[in-house]
Design an enzyme around this catalytic site. Sequence first.
Site, PDB file in Angstrom:
ATOM      1  N   ASP A 136     -31.611 104.645  23.005  1.00 40.63           N
ATOM      2  CA  ASP A 136     -30.709 104.658  24.154  1.00 40.63           C
ATOM      3  C   ASP A 136     -31.137 105.660  25.227  1.00 40.63           C
ATOM      4  O   ASP A 136     -31.528 106.789  24.910  1.00 40.63           O
ATOM      5  CB  ASP A 136     -29.301 105.022  23.653  1.00 40.63           C
ATOM      6  CG  ASP A 136     -28.275 105.026  24.769  1.00 40.63           C
ATOM      7  OD1 ASP A 136     -28.050 103.963  25.364  1.00 40.63           O
ATOM      8  OD2 ASP A 136     -27.703 106.101  25.063  1.00 40.63           O
ATOM      9  N   GLU A 156     -34.318 101.344  25.854  1.00 36.96           N
ATOM     10  CA  GLU A 156     -33.277 101.021  26.828  1.00 36.96           C
ATOM     11  C   GLU A 156     -33.548 101.901  28.044  1.00 36.96           C
ATOM     12  O   GLU A 156     -33.201 103.079  28.074  1.00 36.96           O
ATOM     13  CB  GLU A 156     -31.876 101.283  26.278  1.00 36.96           C
ATOM     14  CG  GLU A 156     -30.790 100.690  27.163  1.00 36.96           C
ATOM     15  CD  GLU A 156     -29.997 101.700  27.990  1.00 36.96           C
ATOM     16  OE1 GLU A 156     -29.284 101.281  28.912  1.00 36.96           O
ATOM     17  OE2 GLU A 156     -30.081 102.921  27.723  1.00 36.96           O
ATOM     18  N   ARG A 163     -15.964  99.105  32.299  1.00 40.19           N
ATOM     19  CA  ARG A 163     -16.907  98.223  31.608  1.00 40.19           C
ATOM     20  C   ARG A 163     -16.247  97.465  30.452  1.00 40.19           C
ATOM     21  O   ARG A 163     -16.768  96.460  29.987  1.00 40.19           O
ATOM     22  CB  ARG A 163     -18.103  99.038  31.071  1.00 40.19           C
ATOM     23  CG  ARG A 163     -19.011  99.544  32.173  1.00 40.19           C
ATOM     24  CD  ARG A 163     -20.120 100.428  31.621  1.00 40.19           C
ATOM     25  NE  ARG A 163     -19.585 101.658  31.035  1.00 40.19           N
ATOM     26  CZ  ARG A 163     -20.334 102.586  30.445  1.00 40.19           C
ATOM     27  NH1 ARG A 163     -21.634 102.429  30.367  1.00 40.19           N
ATOM     28  NH2 ARG A 163     -19.786 103.676  29.935  1.00 40.19           N
TER      29      ARG A 163
HETATM   30  C1  GLC Z   1     -26.832 103.549  27.817  1.00 42.60           C
HETATM   31  C2  GLC Z   1     -25.717 102.661  27.332  1.00 42.60           C
HETATM   32  C3  GLC Z   1     -24.458 102.979  28.085  1.00 42.60           C
HETATM   33  C4  GLC Z   1     -24.115 104.443  27.884  1.00 42.60           C
HETATM   34  C5  GLC Z   1     -25.294 105.345  28.235  1.00 42.60           C
HETATM   35  C6  GLC Z   1     -25.094 106.736  27.727  1.00 42.60           C
HETATM   36  O1  GLC Z   1     -27.168 103.288  29.126  1.00 42.60           O
HETATM   37  O2  GLC Z   1     -26.058 101.313  27.462  1.00 42.60           O
HETATM   38  O3  GLC Z   1     -23.394 102.160  27.679  1.00 42.60           O
HETATM   39  O4  GLC Z   1     -23.015 104.772  28.675  1.00 42.60           O
HETATM   40  O5  GLC Z   1     -26.498 104.890  27.642  1.00 42.60           O
HETATM   41  O6  GLC Z   1     -25.245 106.792  26.334  1.00 42.60           O
END
Ligand code: GLC
Length: 639
Positions: free
Chosen positions: A280, A322, A516
Amino acid sequence: MKSKDLEQTLSVELDGLSVEQRHTFMDRLDVLWPDVLRPLEGLYGQRGDFEAWLGRLVRVAGHAYAHRSPELRRLDAKRYARPDWFLTSEMLAYVCYTDRFAGDLKGVEQRIPYLRELGVRYLHLMPLLEPRKGESDGGYAVRDYRRVAPRLGTMDDLEHLAGELRCNGISLCIDLVCNHTAREHAWARRALAGDPTYQAYYYMFRDRTLPDRYEQSLLEIFPDFAPGNFTWQPEIERWVWTTFHEYQWDLDYTNPAVFGEMLGNICFLANRGIEVLRLDAVAFMWKRLGTQCQNQPEVHLLLQALRALSRLAAPALLHKAEAIVPPPELVPYLGRGAAAGRECELAYHNVLMVMLWSSLAERRVALLTHTLQQMPTIPHDAAWITYLRCHDDIGWAVTDEDAAAVGLDAALHRKFLSDFYLGDYSGSFSRGTVFQHNPRTGDRRINGALASLVGLETALESGDEGHVDMAIRRIQLLYGVIFAFPGIPQIYMGDELGLRNDFSYLEDSELADDGRWVHRPPMDWQAAERRDDPGTVTGKIFLSVKRLAEARARCDAFHSSASARAVWTQNDRVFGLLRESARGRILVLANFSEENQSVPAYRLRELGLGDRLHDHLQNRGLDLDAELLLGPYDQVWLS
Ligand code: GLC
């Protein structure tokens, strides 16, 4: 240092293994050693204790290897034999919140038949490791990386589920939130108690001097509910770096101890049977004064080093980045140059996602085509996660250069897209909601479920069957393109049934602040019962998604390693994508407008097609006349 020098130090970890198993590990170490050493030397090589620390890291991997179950060892061998397993056209991903989909982990097991029916081969369960109590950013504020959130089950349940899924041909993916921990994580608690060892796990400042300097170039991710990037902690009289919420503390990866801890977590989860880790917010893992502190070169070194070490312990594991960043910054996460095949195997194609929404609003494909043409190719052994919706908002990642190249003004276009998807633009069919309006930059991100954004909600309310039909066609169009694109197409839970915006989150004080949740509805199992009935809206959507998955699976030419080139079609309403490899050539044509469109035959010939065509989507033959006709939002997959 040579890999061989480490054999001695590994004697304890590898004790109890057969001679053959030890050789396997040492051979792997030998092969992967340069991949381990190169990035780590770049990151931490200057430190006096570098070699001793490196030895400890290899022991972490060795320990994990030694404790890998026989079943997972078999999986490792299977993946070695078929390294492109995740690149085949049969791959299909599904993502959901455990509780919203099935209550808990045991409940997910009960729903495996549903996933199989849809053709799912990869299941991403949203954050499920123990989060902090109360608000937790949907689980992205983790308190313990080695425990499952008690309301969802236990680590044993997770391991069991992973095994059951695997028996059903489905790989389990979970989130590893590696950029930050919850303020309630044991490390943060020790830091708050004044322990300097753990204070060094985070970015801490005694006064505003440095935070103010950093702020000059930093962006705000959540300007509405978490403005600024630093939070004052009165207990220790320090400012702590908090990119996201105040309760999410950024980890300091300049400290090698943090790297070691995260490697331990990766190995631990891999040995529970997790096959893909969604890393993440990786773009934020390294900070540099005077920059936005995203996509720094060191982030890539960190990811490469983690990859090499986890491969040592658990080669079957995949890493997924991500990184929701603009096109030029995105591709390197899949490994560039010498790091090709050595960083993350998977990354989200947020650029494609944004461009598809842009084309749908505009009924023109120039920006989509141009932007894709500008993107560098990715390594043949990596793949995109292609998607239309996920649990997050949509941010309009349109660069000034790309917009200008097709005669658009980027800022105006972003404004148009926000207006359009908020339903504020004349003729818009959409029902999005605004997220994190930033008056300073003019940014307005968009929330909304797939069905609501494509106009199904408005259409159903109007009772006009023609409008309903158009909305369903839009869903088919968008899915069709991501199913034809290289990578693993991902369905966001409920989209396959056309679930719409859900405002019930407003009644929950822990969720109400975060819009969201409007597109994170609970699964509607009652609606799911209608999925086989083509006379219902639900059935039409579900069956068409299923048909697309089947058609894609039949097309070997859609293997992710096949090249993908966005091509001009001589019609700026029709998107063209050419997939080519030794497995064959397929031309995808997709009409982004609600009017009939045509593509001239000469253009198809230029693109290498003959007079006798086969449409793989409908599985039918076609004769090429002077032009090829496409109905509203129709598409064909031609060879
Ligand atoms: C990523 C997740 C998001 C979250 C962020 C912080 O972008 O997809 O939902 O708020 O990380 O962890």
